[in-house]
Design an enzyme around this catalytic site. Structure first.
Site, PDB file in Angstrom:
ATOM      1  N   SER A 185       0.838  -1.194   0.000  1.00  0.00           N
ATOM      2  CA  SER A 185       0.000   0.000   0.000  1.00  0.00           C
ATOM      3  C   SER A 185       0.874   1.244   0.000  1.00  0.00           C
ATOM      4  O   SER A 185       2.096   1.165   0.086  1.00  0.00           O
ATOM      5  CB  SER A 185      -0.916  -0.007   1.221  1.00  0.00           C
ATOM      6  OG  SER A 185      -0.138   0.253   2.372  1.00  0.00           O
ATOM      7  N   LYS A 186       0.193   2.376  -0.067  1.00  0.00           N
ATOM      8  CA  LYS A 186       0.897   3.662  -0.159  1.00  0.00           C
ATOM      9  C   LYS A 186       1.960   3.845   0.913  1.00  0.00           C
ATOM     10  O   LYS A 186       2.967   4.506   0.680  1.00  0.00           O
ATOM     11  CB  LYS A 186      -0.121   4.808  -0.048  1.00  0.00           C
ATOM     12  CG  LYS A 186      -0.917   5.013  -1.327  1.00  0.00           C
ATOM     13  CD  LYS A 186      -0.704   6.423  -1.859  1.00  0.00           C
ATOM     14  CE  LYS A 186      -1.185   6.557  -3.290  1.00  0.00           C
ATOM     15  NZ  LYS A 186      -2.633   6.760  -3.366  1.00  0.00           N
TER      16      LYS A 186
END
Ligand code: GLU
Length: 503
Positions: A257-258
């Site tokens: 994820s980010k």
């Protein structure tokens, strides 16, 4: 006698345009593409935008652009057309409606009027009893009159699929034989209404009507597969083959994820990763060619791709590996193409500003630079450049009027400021006597080294301050190369400025 035409191999990716093309989705697209091309089949892009609230046209555009940029080209899709379109779910509502109506008419689906609150109470009670949260079937047997009455009263409804109580068994091309009990799934919601189908239902209709032969997708969809197969059977569709790919995880084994860094292909593109590097990188995430070859063109990948070589375990996203590959492809590029790719990065960093005809203004100076000079600068960094957006920082010293750096940086080991200034003066005198036309790295190296030897100046003691004077940096290419590109005038100016700093 009619000969049965061999069924065409057709695969698809079906991203939802609720965000940029994720590197994990791009990898699944790549595996679909490689499989299709390896088998002489077709690869299709379908945009799953039935969730109108979360879908955005800008993401559809971006997904399309990123796939084209990567070179993962599809044979059919929203922008390229095809015989089985439209390729956006939002444009296929009539088709879904027809099959929803069919399921309702055949009593294989039904309207459910339970409110969210009622369902929540039901779920909580089930959880308390330690049971899985499955719809109780309260609306499963309403008669036509009851249904009409609820509709007439304006009660909100959804459409549920009547899940038969069966065992669903299928052979996954990667995971092997998988078995599910549908009684643990219950009557799932397949549409909000006749005009608003939900994912599991729309996929079934699309895969059938687009004649998809193999569904290759992330293993996060495994739990959807029995639901889809149950509907396929209810509708008497042809069941595709399934391959559920292990997911891409971050190095800490959690979902990528980010917070682990960039996840969108667009971000990697903006950072100056090359499509060749990303293709190679993604291909190796969870797949193994079983050879020692490290670099593959897309065409080579197509040739040797095989589902049998896909790992069962999750693929780990390793940015060092991507950086290494990208550096390799940057070094492989010819200088003209690399320069062309680099120029926008220098412009974006406000270092240069194109004025046309192969000329750029150097920002915040009254100087200009031409393509040949830019090429020389880039050639100097090509060896160590990892990604294109690193370039501005690496070369900005060439493109600045004045350098700012700490004077201590000029001092080699135990050298004093006075000694350093003296060494710089010696070099300055020497360089002042070299003609502009002999201001080449080879000649400068020869002359400066001669001077060092003759006057016993010491190599580090001379070249370190010279290099820092010319670049203002702790690490940079050697001073001779830099001096050639800066030219005689600027080189002397910078040596003077360094001496001033030491004084
Ligand atoms: N829209 C789904 C997704 O983005 C597609 C899943 C599938 O391939 O069936 O994950």
């Amino acid at each position: 006698m009619l000969k049965n035409k061999k069924e065409e191999l057709r695969v698809r990716i079906a991203p939802s345009p609720t965000g940029y093309l994720h590197v994990g989705t791009a990898r699944i697209a790549l595996f679909n593409y490689l499989f299709a091309k390896n088998q002489g089949g077709k690869f299709i892009l379908r945009i799953e935008d039935t969730d109108l609230e979360r879908s955005d046209e800008k993401f559809t555009k971006e997904i399309i652009e990123s796939l084209h940029w990567l070179g993962i080209n599809y044979d059919e899709g929203p922008d390229v057309g095809g015989d089985f379109g439209p390729y956006r779910q939002s444009e296929r509502l009539k088709t879904y409606k027809k099959y929803l109506q069919q399921l309702l008419d055949e009593n294989k689906a039904y309207y459910c009027f339970c409110t969210e609150e009622e369902l929540e109470v039901e779920r909580q009670a089930q959880t308390k009893r330690g049971e899985p949260p499955i719809y109780s079937g309260r609306c499963a047997n309403l008669n036509a009159e009851q249904i009409k009455k609820s509709h007439d009263e304006g009660k909100k409804s959804i459409i549920r699929f009547r899940m038969p109580n069966i065992k669903i068994i299928f052979e996954d091309m990667i995971k092997g034989v998988l078995e599910f009990e549908t009684r643990l799934i219950g009557d799932i919601t397949i549409a909000k209404n006749l005009e608003t189908p939900l994912y599991n239902f729309a996929v079934v209709i699309d895969d059938e009507t687009m004649k998809i032969s193999h569904v290759i997708r992330g293993e996060d969809h495994i739990s959807n597969t029995p639901k889809q197969i149950a509907m396929i059977e209810a509708l008497e569709f042809k069941k595709p083959k399934y391959a559920h790919l292990p997911l891409t995880l971050a190095p800490d084994k959690t979902k990528l994820s980010k917070r682990h860094g960039a996840t969108a292909i667009a971000d990697y593109r903006a950072m100056g990763y090359l499509p060749e590097a990303l293709i190679n990188f993604m291909a190796f995430m969870g797949w193994n060619p079983k050879t020692d070859q490290e670099f593959f063109t897309k065409e080579e990948l197509v040739k040797i791709f095989s589902m049998a070589n896909i790992n069962k375990a999750a693929a780990i996203f390793n940015i060092e590996k991507l950086n290494w590959l990208n550096g390799h492809y940057i070094r492989q590029m010819d200088l003209s193409s690399l320069t062309e790719k680099c120029i926008p990065y220098l412009e974006n960093a406000n270092l240069i500003n194109g004025v046309g005809a192969g000329e750029w203004n150097i920002m915040k100076t009254d100087e200009a630079i031409n393509l040949d000079q830019l090429k020389k600068i880039i050639a100097l960094e090509q060896e160590r450049l990892v990604k294109l957006d690193d370039l501005p920082e690496l070369v900005s010293f060439f493109l600045k009027k004045e350098l700012t750096f700490d004077k201590d940086l000029l001092l080699w080991k135990k050298m004093t400021a006075a000694e350093t200034a003296e060494h710089l003066s010696e070099v300055e005198k020497l360089l002042a006597n070299i003609d502009k036309k002999n201001f080449t790295k080879e000649n400068l190296e020869k002359e400066i080294k001669k001077l060092i030897e003759k006057d016993k100046l010491g190599v580090g003691e001379t070249l370190w301050p010279l290099r820092v004077a010319l670049t203002g940096l702790k690490a940079s290419p050697p001073p001779f190369e830099v001096a050639e590109i800066l030219g005689k005038e600027k080189t002397l100016q910078r040596i003077l400025a360094a001496k001033d700093l030491l004084a």
